[in-house]
Scaffold this motif. Sequence first.
Motif, PDB file in Angstrom:
ATOM      1  N   SER A   1       0.844  -1.192   0.000  1.00  0.00           N
ATOM      2  CA  SER A   1       0.000   0.000   0.000  1.00  0.00           C
ATOM      3  C   SER A   1       0.888   1.255   0.000  1.00  0.00           C
ATOM      4  CB  SER A   1      -0.956  -0.060   1.197  1.00  0.00           C
ATOM      5  OG  SER A   1      -2.033   0.826   1.041  1.00  0.00           O
TER       6      SER A   1
ATOM      7  N   ALA B   1      -0.778  -3.928  -3.568  1.00  0.00           N
ATOM      8  CA  ALA B   1      -2.031  -3.239  -3.252  1.00  0.00           C
ATOM      9  C   ALA B   1      -1.942  -1.718  -3.363  1.00  0.00           C
ATOM     10  CB  ALA B   1      -2.514  -3.636  -1.852  1.00  0.00           C
TER      11      ALA B   1
ATOM     12  N   LEU C   1     -10.810  -0.587   5.522  1.00  0.00           N
ATOM     13  CA  LEU C   1      -9.764  -1.382   4.878  1.00  0.00           C
ATOM     14  C   LEU C   1      -9.445  -2.653   5.655  1.00  0.00           C
ATOM     15  CD1 LEU C   1      -7.341   1.491   3.792  1.00  0.00           C
ATOM     16  CD2 LEU C   1      -8.835   0.126   2.312  1.00  0.00           C
TER      17      LEU C   1
ATOM     18  N   VAL D   1      -1.705  -8.217  -5.572  1.00  0.00           N
ATOM     19  CA  VAL D   1      -2.981  -7.602  -5.214  1.00  0.00           C
ATOM     20  C   VAL D   1      -3.986  -8.688  -4.847  1.00  0.00           C
ATOM     21  CG1 VAL D   1      -3.942  -7.604  -7.565  1.00  0.00           C
ATOM     22  CG2 VAL D   1      -4.649  -5.826  -5.940  1.00  0.00           C
TER      23      VAL D   1
ATOM     24  N   ASP E   1      -9.871  -6.531  -3.533  1.00  0.00           N
ATOM     25  CA  ASP E   1      -9.417  -5.195  -3.151  1.00  0.00           C
ATOM     26  C   ASP E   1     -10.042  -4.165  -4.089  1.00  0.00           C
ATOM     27  OD1 ASP E   1      -8.068  -3.019  -2.138  1.00  0.00           O
ATOM     28  OD2 ASP E   1      -6.062  -3.831  -2.470  1.00  0.00           O
ATOM     29  N   GLU E   2     -10.230  -2.946  -3.593  1.00  0.00           N
ATOM     30  CA  GLU E   2     -10.677  -1.872  -4.471  1.00  0.00           C
ATOM     31  C   GLU E   2      -9.571  -1.465  -5.442  1.00  0.00           C
ATOM     32  OE1 GLU E   2     -11.765   1.312  -1.895  1.00  0.00           O
ATOM     33  OE2 GLU E   2      -9.692   1.900  -1.446  1.00  0.00           O
TER      34      GLU E   2
ATOM     35  N   GLY F   1      -8.770  -9.233   0.197  1.00  0.00           N
ATOM     36  CA  GLY F   1      -8.984  -7.812   0.045  1.00  0.00           C
ATOM     37  C   GLY F   1      -7.681  -7.038   0.138  1.00  0.00           C
ATOM     38  N   HIS F   2      -7.768  -5.817   0.685  1.00  0.00           N
ATOM     39  CA  HIS F   2      -6.597  -4.948   0.719  1.00  0.00           C
ATOM     40  C   HIS F   2      -5.468  -5.545   1.556  1.00  0.00           C
ATOM     41  CE1 HIS F   2      -4.636  -1.164  -0.108  1.00  0.00           C
ATOM     42  NE2 HIS F   2      -4.373  -0.992   1.185  1.00  0.00           N
TER      43      HIS F   2
ATOM     44  N   TYR G   1      -4.826  -8.803   1.908  1.00  0.00           N
ATOM     45  CA  TYR G   1      -4.748 -10.204   1.496  1.00  0.00           C
ATOM     46  C   TYR G   1      -3.515 -10.891   2.091  1.00  0.00           C
ATOM     47  CZ  TYR G   1      -0.805  -8.981  -1.366  1.00  0.00           C
ATOM     48  OH  TYR G   1       0.436  -8.554  -1.747  1.00  0.00           O
TER      49      TYR G   1
END
Length: 248
Positions: free
Chosen positions: A96, A124, A151, A198, A202-203, A228-229, A231
């Motif tokens: 991130s 991500a 998140l 990713v 996830d968005e 998701g974010h 993961y």
Amino acid sequence: MIESAVDSRWFRRYPPVGGRTAKRLVCLPHAGGTASAFHGWADRFGGGVEVLAARYPGRQERIAEDCITGMGELADAVTEALIPFLDLPVHLFGHSMGASLGYEVALKLEREHGVRPAGLYVSARKAPHRVTPKPTHLGGDEAVIEEVLRLGGTEAQLLDDPDLYDLVMPALRADFELVGTYHARPAHPVSCPVVGYVGDRDEITPADLAAWADVTTASFDLTVFPGGHFYLADQRDALLRDLAARIA
């Protein structure tokens, strides 16, 4: 050659299990994250891989220090702290916010120090020329907390503890300001291979990660995991197997 006794306030060092250090993996946490997120990673790598987990100011051992709220300043500091460790091949992994930081550090290593990282692993996070910063930090603590809860990061659990709240929030405020003021710019390529990771829920989408191919003159590869974010919590073993194979 750097000696094993050398310490750094910027990195928590996890030495390889048995044998001499042959290469290093620098791990850069997400917004609000700490070096503890990478505890145990070194145990999963062969081939003499030492893990250097970044310790950002304003948290854990550096709780008394002022947090950094600008990407440029943080990248400068991390790059400078890495100089004593450049005697061996260095790989950079960032999740991130840490992915953007890893890219900025890779650029600085190449342009200012003539050092080509062995690999850049981005997780991500949109590519630097595609980032769309959210002004979450302008909404105050309530907005930051809401985003953390959405998140699903581990910091969400810490915020439920009144004794930890005041310790966690300064770093969250600073990191969300850093992310919220990091704007897209033209894609300046690095010369090292880039690998994207990713979660499929996830968005941040696989297409977002695929745009990282634009910022390398070397190879690019993409791996999608279930999740998701964050993961990498549930898919930790699979992620580390993939990383270990690539670093080897």
